[in-house]
Design an enzyme around this catalytic site. Sequence first.
Site, PDB file in Angstrom:
ATOM      1  N   CYS A   1      28.250  45.910  38.772  1.00 27.06           N
ATOM      2  CA  CYS A   1      29.457  45.307  39.352  1.00 27.06           C
ATOM      3  C   CYS A   1      29.038  44.254  40.369  1.00 27.06           C
ATOM      4  CB  CYS A   1      30.306  46.356  40.054  1.00 27.06           C
ATOM      5  SG  CYS A   1      30.690  47.803  39.079  1.00 27.06           S
TER       6      CYS A   1
ATOM      7  N   CYS B   1      28.209  40.417  39.505  1.00 28.27           N
ATOM      8  CA  CYS B   1      29.289  39.431  39.430  1.00 28.27           C
ATOM      9  C   CYS B   1      30.080  39.359  40.739  1.00 28.27           C
ATOM     10  CB  CYS B   1      30.271  39.780  38.316  1.00 28.27           C
ATOM     11  SG  CYS B   1      29.629  39.590  36.656  1.00 28.27           S
ATOM     12  N   HIS B   2      30.424  40.524  41.273  1.00 31.86           N
ATOM     13  CA  HIS B   2      31.366  40.569  42.403  1.00 31.86           C
ATOM     14  C   HIS B   2      30.686  40.542  43.767  1.00 31.86           C
ATOM     15  CE1 HIS B   2      34.780  41.279  39.731  1.00 31.86           C
ATOM     16  NE2 HIS B   2      34.086  42.217  39.114  1.00 31.86           N
TER      17      HIS B   2
ATOM     18  N   CYS C   1      36.603  45.983  32.855  1.00 30.80           N
ATOM     19  CA  CYS C   1      35.399  45.262  33.254  1.00 30.80           C
ATOM     20  C   CYS C   1      34.168  45.904  32.616  1.00 30.80           C
ATOM     21  CB  CYS C   1      35.268  45.286  34.775  1.00 30.80           C
ATOM     22  SG  CYS C   1      35.137  43.671  35.538  1.00 30.80           S
TER      23      CYS C   1
ATOM     24  N   CYS D   1      62.435  62.356  40.015  1.00 28.16           N
ATOM     25  CA  CYS D   1      61.572  62.164  41.187  1.00 28.16           C
ATOM     26  C   CYS D   1      62.433  61.899  42.419  1.00 28.16           C
ATOM     27  CB  CYS D   1      60.641  60.969  40.988  1.00 28.16           C
ATOM     28  SG  CYS D   1      59.757  60.942  39.426  1.00 28.16           S
TER      29      CYS D   1
ATOM     30  N   ARG E   1      48.178  63.466  40.246  1.00 25.22           N
ATOM     31  CA  ARG E   1      49.217  63.961  41.150  1.00 25.22           C
ATOM     32  C   ARG E   1      50.579  63.931  40.468  1.00 25.22           C
ATOM     33  NH1 ARG E   1      51.925  66.438  42.972  1.00 25.22           N
ATOM     34  NH2 ARG E   1      52.581  66.998  45.076  1.00 25.22           N
TER      35      ARG E   1
ATOM     36  N   CYS F   1      53.447  67.038  39.608  1.00 23.81           N
ATOM     37  CA  CYS F   1      54.888  67.077  39.849  1.00 23.81           C
ATOM     38  C   CYS F   1      55.626  67.316  38.537  1.00 23.81           C
ATOM     39  CB  CYS F   1      55.366  65.762  40.471  1.00 23.81           C
ATOM     40  SG  CYS F   1      55.681  65.865  42.245  1.00 23.81           S
TER      41      CYS F   1
END
Lengths: 106, 260
Positions: B75, B78-79, B113, B176, B217, B221
């Site tokens: 990574c 490039c970054h 990526c 929700c 998460r 729910c």
Amino acid sequence: MARAVVTMPAQAKRGEVLEIKTLAQHAMETGFRRTQTGELIPRDIIRRFICTYNGVEVYRADLHPAIAANPLIAFTTVATESGTLSFQWVGDNGYAVNEIAPIRVE
Amino acid sequence: MSPRSWLPAAAACLLFVKVLAAAEIPLGERRSGYEFMSRETRAIQDDDATHPGMLWVLDGEGLWKRKAGTADRACADCHGDARASMKGVAARYPAFDTARGRPVSLEQRINGCRVERQKAAPFAYESKDLLALTAYVARQSRGLPIKVTIDERTRPFLEAGREAFHRRQGQLNLSCAQCHDDNWGKHLAGSVIPQAHPTGYPLYRLEWQGLGSLERRLRNCLTGMRAQAPDFGSAEFVDLEFFLMWRARDMKIETPGVRP
């Protein structure tokens, strides 16, 4: 990869109390849980933690099932002389991690 | 039409609008899940030295620098330094991806990526590596305000997410919004109902004894509502994630958060 992190001051005055925080990456599998098909998941925990200060043991802990994953162990010791603190975690299935931290005492 | 005749109608209209708007939490009253936590749990999040989520962040830093795939690139190749290049990035996700023609989550962007640039196999959802890398990238946005882009291209997905948030589902026939808009601050069994702002993902949940994504998460729910949870990375999840980030706009990123 087993990772452990130690946080403590890099320098201190002689006689000062050092607060040391250690965090070890570990699942702490209790050995009491079962899979969805009913098989027992074997125990896999850290058994012992030892801290030595220039070769002298200053703190030790025995760990047991039901201690949370990624155990945080925080303790104190008195800054006596410059040198190194070494930390060792030992556990089931050959788990062994060592960390060292230098300390400069004035 | 005389003023007398339209006044009651206008008043009725205003009242109707007010009732509809009452369901949504006013911007000033929004609170992060952090504020509903005990002092002890907050202390874990506040101190990196005691924060188990930081173990994943450190792992992510290692992955950021490690070469991978047939392209043999990391990574970082490039970054560069993530502390500069990834600053504020997580606050903009999910973001529109032209190739896919829809918003993608941060996890999907990272895997994109990996596949296209590094020519490596994508990480599995909820795998330790994907969580670690996502946590490392999102950590660089800590303290920055959430800002997802709403324009003509992304609006349909925002509306789809809003619809999912308000749709009653599962055997308990709940939406929700019924908990997190209408009843936040009250209790569901022993736990306080938070406002459901995704400010700290991926986060360390004490119940999980580990790091998990927002989608994990959401599955929690949905299972509680006895509803069928969509697959990880599905359009429905990303739309909902997009809506939730819009709903939490300008709130600060806390990644990695700690929640009970």
